[in-house]
Design a protein around this motif. Structure first.
Motif, PDB file in Angstrom:
ATOM      1  N   ALA A   1      44.252  48.252  50.514  1.00  0.00           N
ATOM      2  CA  ALA A   1      45.673  47.922  50.418  1.00  0.00           C
ATOM      3  C   ALA A   1      46.324  48.947  49.507  1.00  0.00           C
ATOM      4  O   ALA A   1      45.979  49.047  48.323  1.00  0.00           O
ATOM      5  N   LEU A   2      47.249  49.738  50.030  1.00  0.00           N
ATOM      6  CA  LEU A   2      47.836  50.847  49.291  1.00  0.00           C
ATOM      7  C   LEU A   2      49.213  50.487  48.750  1.00  0.00           C
ATOM      8  O   LEU A   2      49.955  49.704  49.353  1.00  0.00           O
ATOM      9  N   GLY A   3      49.569  51.098  47.631  1.00  0.00           N
ATOM     10  CA  GLY A   3      50.887  50.907  47.058  1.00  0.00           C
ATOM     11  C   GLY A   3      51.055  51.751  45.819  1.00  0.00           C
ATOM     12  O   GLY A   3      50.082  52.186  45.205  1.00  0.00           O
ATOM     13  N   GLU A   4      52.291  52.002  45.428  1.00  0.00           N
ATOM     14  CA  GLU A   4      52.564  52.882  44.294  1.00  0.00           C
ATOM     15  C   GLU A   4      52.224  52.254  42.941  1.00  0.00           C
ATOM     16  O   GLU A   4      51.857  52.964  42.005  1.00  0.00           O
ATOM     17  N   ASP A   5      52.366  50.947  42.813  1.00  0.00           N
ATOM     18  CA  ASP A   5      52.093  50.291  41.540  1.00  0.00           C
ATOM     19  C   ASP A   5      50.586  50.071  41.421  1.00  0.00           C
ATOM     20  O   ASP A   5      50.063  48.970  41.602  1.00  0.00           O
ATOM     21  N   CYS A   6      49.883  51.159  41.101  1.00  0.00           N
ATOM     22  CA  CYS A   6      48.421  51.183  41.243  1.00  0.00           C
ATOM     23  C   CYS A   6      47.671  51.583  39.988  1.00  0.00           C
ATOM     24  O   CYS A   6      46.436  51.653  40.005  1.00  0.00           O
ATOM     25  N   LEU A   7      48.376  51.883  38.904  1.00  0.00           N
ATOM     26  CA  LEU A   7      47.689  52.420  37.726  1.00  0.00           C
ATOM     27  C   LEU A   7      47.078  51.289  36.905  1.00  0.00           C
ATOM     28  O   LEU A   7      47.584  50.870  35.863  1.00  0.00           O
ATOM     29  N   THR A   8      45.955  50.822  37.402  1.00  0.00           N
ATOM     30  CA  THR A   8      45.240  49.704  36.800  1.00  0.00           C
ATOM     31  C   THR A   8      43.758  50.036  36.699  1.00  0.00           C
ATOM     32  O   THR A   8      43.288  51.030  37.260  1.00  0.00           O
ATOM     33  N   LEU A   9      43.039  49.194  36.013  1.00  0.00           N
ATOM     34  CA  LEU A   9      41.594  49.343  35.919  1.00  0.00           C
ATOM     35  C   LEU A   9      40.925  47.976  36.040  1.00  0.00           C
ATOM     36  O   LEU A   9      41.555  46.933  35.840  1.00  0.00           O
ATOM     37  N   ASP A  10      39.642  48.004  36.398  1.00  0.00           N
ATOM     38  CA  ASP A  10      38.845  46.793  36.577  1.00  0.00           C
ATOM     39  C   ASP A  10      37.666  46.835  35.613  1.00  0.00           C
ATOM     40  O   ASP A  10      37.045  47.892  35.426  1.00  0.00           O
ATOM     41  N   VAL A  11      37.343  45.696  35.044  1.00  0.00           N
ATOM     42  CA  VAL A  11      36.280  45.595  34.044  1.00  0.00           C
ATOM     43  C   VAL A  11      35.251  44.571  34.507  1.00  0.00           C
ATOM     44  O   VAL A  11      35.614  43.460  34.899  1.00  0.00           O
ATOM     45  N   VAL A  12      33.973  44.945  34.461  1.00  0.00           N
ATOM     46  CA  VAL A  12      32.881  44.011  34.720  1.00  0.00           C
ATOM     47  C   VAL A  12      31.939  44.054  33.522  1.00  0.00           C
ATOM     48  O   VAL A  12      31.516  45.135  33.090  1.00  0.00           O
ATOM     49  N   ARG A  13      31.620  42.873  32.980  1.00  0.00           N
ATOM     50  CA  ARG A  13      30.755  42.788  31.802  1.00  0.00           C
ATOM     51  C   ARG A  13      29.782  41.623  31.965  1.00  0.00           C
ATOM     52  O   ARG A  13      30.032  40.692  32.740  1.00  0.00           O
ATOM     53  N   PRO A  14      28.676  41.645  31.243  1.00  0.00           N
ATOM     54  CA  PRO A  14      27.792  40.474  31.242  1.00  0.00           C
ATOM     55  C   PRO A  14      28.512  39.276  30.622  1.00  0.00           C
ATOM     56  O   PRO A  14      29.208  39.419  29.612  1.00  0.00           O
ATOM     57  N   SER A  15      28.360  38.118  31.213  1.00  0.00           N
ATOM     58  CA  SER A  15      28.956  36.909  30.634  1.00  0.00           C
ATOM     59  C   SER A  15      28.405  36.662  29.239  1.00  0.00           C
ATOM     60  O   SER A  15      27.246  36.971  28.940  1.00  0.00           O
ATOM     61  N   GLY A  16      29.265  36.119  28.405  1.00  0.00           N
ATOM     62  CA  GLY A  16      28.870  35.856  27.033  1.00  0.00           C
ATOM     63  C   GLY A  16      29.126  37.020  26.106  1.00  0.00           C
ATOM     64  O   GLY A  16      28.923  36.906  24.894  1.00  0.00           O
ATOM     65  N   THR A  17      29.570  38.156  26.653  1.00  0.00           N
ATOM     66  CA  THR A  17      29.870  39.313  25.824  1.00  0.00           C
ATOM     67  C   THR A  17      31.134  39.036  25.016  1.00  0.00           C
ATOM     68  O   THR A  17      32.140  38.548  25.548  1.00  0.00           O
ATOM     69  N   THR A  18      31.093  39.355  23.749  1.00  0.00           N
ATOM     70  CA  THR A  18      32.257  39.191  22.875  1.00  0.00           C
ATOM     71  C   THR A  18      32.552  40.513  22.184  1.00  0.00           C
ATOM     72  O   THR A  18      31.790  41.482  22.288  1.00  0.00           O
TER      73      THR A  18
END
Length: 566
Positions: free
Chosen positions: A98-115
């Motif tokens: 899905a394309l669009g101009e409002d795209c300057l984002t990032l995704d984070v994946v971490r182990p659960s329980g991480t603080t």
């Protein structure tokens, strides 16, 4: 379709939102902009945060401008369970996104329980796609399996995927763009994302002092450019870099003085097509053009980084010669048969030595007769020396009688020579500034002899992107990838190779040493300054080799970097 497959593979592992919300609160992190709330993958014991903005939306007056910091704050909790659009892209790699101009984002994946107190090492993924396509939502870059593997070997890491603008949206160049100070927008997107990570990753449990940037193809070239950016002043944004089939010494880079014969005609074509050519400020006019109209106008053209005098102050080879390169740890490699990738050239065009000579003479700024003669000597008309390598006297003549000769030249010039030069440079640094250096060669063809979007007509072999295809580095389980166009295949030994590669990468991110992977019976991967060697990845027979493969050919390219504009 790919985005749907990615999400399907995530949610297939998890209970529904209603299931886990009844038992455990969704994960949250308090960033400088406010609190974000993601979702949990119970079966993987992971937290996922999607679509977090790191820059102001590049829309309206911010279209075709370098990114601006995201200064907004929000009250309450921001939903981070849905991806933003992927940045507008082309070249087939955009299919299903899905394309669009409002795209300057990032995704984070971490182990659960991480603080915040855990301070886990962080891997940042920069996608490839020829600077013309790509997105963090591409299902082949499902980072959940990589995080899962890190926990399995007791070396937990956080993985962050960033979006950046590509094509004309990210790399438009012309006199007008120079005057406005808006060159290399896509690279500045990446840089701003790295700054955001430094300021906020602690909130997710990451250690800003233990960031590794990584990428493949254009992502690898991007990583290389970050090593030379701002004269090597990386401002502590990363401590290590992984370069897969890409480096700073790859494709030629045009200077501002060369734009009139390179990108200016493209800019003029675009402005003419959308009705902005007569505007007092054609670049500003482009900011008012409807998205779909500008998307179509950009589509015929491939645009890549240029020497802007700021991010890239000089050719990368000059930066290396002056020692103006970020002194970080390095893991770099290439695939044996890079040159068989269809977009690298020379299919159905090279039948005679004259054809080869014409191809070579047109490289870079145009090579001298003596240089061309030397390259012709180093790459004789001998198919046993051609690419794909180790295929004997077979010419694959349906692709051109001298196809293998041309493929060897292109693969060495664009990928292999830069990889060797980069690892040798870093390994030669004085002890007080030298960090660990590791080199590899990926030597495994796809299981079915096809690499979608890269090389679908023989010969393919260990072509460009093959180490990166869906499972080898990202370790995506075959059960979650059988419908993907780059499925690793049905054979368990291929997945064994994926386990080794993914865990080696994780070990490097965690310890700056790829040997702590926990895979029994694996050769020790030598640190390059102690032993200039490659780890050769193959199904069932990985090994260590002295890095003298094609030594005369690769050494020669390093003597003419300037002529090649790299």
């Amino acid at each position: 379709m790919r985005a749907a497959l990615y999400l399907a593979s995530l949610f297939a592992l998890a209970s529904s939102n209603s299931d886990y919300e009844d038992h455990e609160a969704p994960p949250r992190a308090i960033t400088q902009n406010g609190t974000v709330q993601g979702f949990r993958l119970p079966d993987f014991k992971e937290d996922v945060f999607l679509g977090i903005p790191f820059a102001a939306p590049p829309v309206g007056d911010l279209r075709l401008r370098r990114p601006q910091p995201y200064l907004n704050t929000w009250e309450g909790v921001k939903n981070a369970t849905v991806r933003s659009p992927s940045c507008p892209g082309y070249a087939g790699f955009d299919v299903g996104l899905a394309l669009g101009e409002d795209c300057l984002t990032l995704d984070v994946v971490r182990p659960s329980g991480t603080t915040a107190g855990h301070r886990l090492p962080v891997l940042v993924w920069i996608y490839g796609g020829g600077f013309d396509a790509g997105g963090s939502a591409d299902s082949r870059y499902n980072t959940s399996y990589l995080v899962n593997a890190s926990v399995a070997i007791d070396k937990p890491i956080i993985v962050i995927s960033i979006n950046y603008r590509v094509g004309g949206w990210g790399f438009l160049a012309s006199e007008e763009v120079v005057a406005a100070g808006e060159l290399n927008i896509g690279l500045f997107d990446q840089r701003l994302a790295l700054k955001w990570i430094q300021e906020n990753v602690w909130a997710f449990g990451g250690d800003p002092k233990k960031v590794t940037i990584s990428g493949e193809s254009a992502g690898g070239f991007s990583v290389g450019y970050h090593l030379t950016a701002f004269d090597g002043k990386h401002d502590g944004l990363f401590r290590a870099a992984i370069l897969e089939s890409g480096n700073a010494l790859g494709p030629g880079i045009n200077s501002i003085a060369q734009l009139n014969t390179t990108y200016q005609p493209t800019f003029d074509n675009v402005t003419e097509t959308v009705g902005c050519s007569e505007a007092a400020d054609p670049l500003d006019c482009l900011r008012t053009v409807p998205y779909e109209t500008l998307f179509d106008a950009f589509s015929p053209f491939v645009m890549t980084p240029v020497l802007d005098g700021e991010f890239l102050t000089q050719l990368p080879s000059t930066s290396f010669s002056l020692g103006k390169v970020a002194p970080v740890a390095i893991l770099a490699g290439s695939n044996t048969d890079e040159g068989t990738a269809s977009f690298f050239g020379p299919r159905n065009s090279l039948n005679t030595s004259r054809d080869i000579s014409a191809m070579v003479s047109g490289m870079g700024i145009g090579l001298s007769n003596s240089t061309v003669s030397k390259i012709m000597e180093l790459y004789p008309d001998d198919p046993t020396q051609g690419c794909p390598f180790n295929t004997g006297s077979e010419r694959f003549a349906d692709q051109g009688y001298m196809y293998k000769r041309g493929a060897a030249i292109v693969g060495d010039e664009v990928i292999h020579a830069g990889r060797r030069f980069t690892t040798k440079y870093y390994a030669s640094l004085p002890n007080h500034v030298r960090n660990p250096v590791y080199s590899y060669r990926f030597d495994q063809p796809p299981w079915n002899g096809i690499e979608e979007y890269v090389a679908t007509v023989a010969p393919v072999f260990a072509t460009h992107y093959s180490e990166e295809k869906i499972c080898f580095v990202f370790n995506i389980d075959p059960s979650a990838s059988t419908a993907n166009s780059n499925w690793i295949g049905p054979h368990s030994e291929y997945y064994d190779l994926s386990n080794l590669m993914s865990r080696s990468w994780i070990s490097f991110v965690h310890d700056l040493n790829p040997n702590h992977h926990g895979v029994w019976g694996t050769p020790i991967w030598p640190e390059y300054s102690n032993s200039p060697s490659n780890f050769v990845f193959r199904v069932g027979k990985s090994e260590i080799e002295v890095d003298n493969w094609r030594s005369a050919q690769l050494e020669f390219w390093s003597t003419i970097w300037g002529q090649l504009k790299t």
